[in-house]
Design an enzyme around this catalytic site. Structure first.
Site, PDB file in Angstrom:
ATOM      1  N   SER A   1      -0.909  -3.250  -1.700  1.00 57.72           N
ATOM      2  CA  SER A   1      -0.316  -2.011  -1.200  1.00 57.72           C
ATOM      3  C   SER A   1      -0.990  -0.790  -1.812  1.00 57.72           C
ATOM      4  CB  SER A   1       1.192  -1.974  -1.509  1.00 57.72           C
ATOM      5  OG  SER A   1       1.868  -2.971  -0.789  1.00 57.72           O
TER       6      SER A   1
ATOM      7  N   ARG B   1      -2.879 -13.416  -5.753  1.00 52.50           N
ATOM      8  CA  ARG B   1      -4.150 -13.126  -5.091  1.00 52.50           C
ATOM      9  C   ARG B   1      -5.315 -13.576  -5.936  1.00 52.50           C
ATOM     10  NH1 ARG B   1      -2.150  -7.141  -4.420  1.00 52.50           N
ATOM     11  NH2 ARG B   1      -2.058  -7.639  -6.609  1.00 52.50           N
TER      12      ARG B   1
ATOM     13  N   HIS C   1       1.236  -9.526   2.742  1.00 49.96           N
ATOM     14  CA  HIS C   1       2.660  -9.858   2.639  1.00 49.96           C
ATOM     15  C   HIS C   1       3.105 -10.700   3.832  1.00 49.96           C
ATOM     16  CE1 HIS C   1       2.912  -5.898   0.252  1.00 49.96           C
ATOM     17  NE2 HIS C   1       3.082  -6.872  -0.618  1.00 49.96           N
TER      18      HIS C   1
ATOM     19  N   LYS D   1       8.647   2.280 -10.106  1.00 47.67           N
ATOM     20  CA  LYS D   1       7.485   2.743  -9.358  1.00 47.67           C
ATOM     21  C   LYS D   1       7.836   3.993  -8.552  1.00 47.67           C
ATOM     22  CE  LYS D   1       5.557  -1.858  -8.490  1.00 47.67           C
ATOM     23  NZ  LYS D   1       5.180  -2.809  -7.426  1.00 47.67           N
TER      24      LYS D   1
END
Length: 169
Positions: A136, A98, A22, A46
């Protein structure tokens, strides 16, 4: 009220926790925009390890030492990213990619944001190659299993993970 003369971007996310990936994206975004607003989302369904206020605090600590710290703002938000972007008079939404596996979800989000805020572009950035594998979720999994994550996250985040998970460093 945000200044209208800045080329501002919003980088939204849950950031549970913020990783060096990040941070890499924030640094890259600072090369493209006058101001980068890191928008910590309250939640999008979440279950988070850190509560909303703690995630904002950890992000503020994580960006405070960056060279461009004066051009980075951290805020919390609840609701639609498109609404926040309009409220802040931002020109772009920054999202990280990514791998190819991220693309389909991010593409759908970008199209929906464009529908809701036509004047705003989504800009996809890749983290530094050394952080491409990092998420994460992986950090939390490693930390929960007592693996070392100190080189994957900012120092304050490493300390917070140790504290919340009851891990000796």
């Amino acid at each position: 009220m945000p200044r209208d003369d800045l080329c501002r971007a919003v980088y939204p996310g849950t950031f549970d926790p913020v990783t060096n990936g990040h941070i890499s994206l924030i640094e890259r975004a600072c090369h493209l925009f006058d101001e980068v607003v890191v928008a910590v989302a309250r939640g999008d369904g979440k279950t988070t390890l850190f509560d909303f206020e703690r995630r904002i605090e950890l992000m503020e600590l994580a960006v405070s030492d960056l060279t461009d710290a004066g051009r980075i703002k951290v805020t919390g938000f609840d609701g639609l990213t498109a609404d926040l972007v309009k409220e802040l008079n931002a020109r772009a939404i920054v999202r990280g990619l990514r791998a190819v596996s991220d693309f389909e979800y991010e593409f759908q989000m970008a199209l929906m944001n464009r529908k809701m805020a036509r004047e705003v572009e989504t800009v996809f950035l890749m983290p530094a190659l050394s952080w491409v594998y990092l998420s994460s979720s992986l950090v939390k999994d490693v930390a929960r299993n007592k693996g070392l994550v100190a080189d994957l996250v900012p120092t304050a985040v490493n300390e917070a993970l140790a504290e919340i998970l009851g891990i000796d460093q």
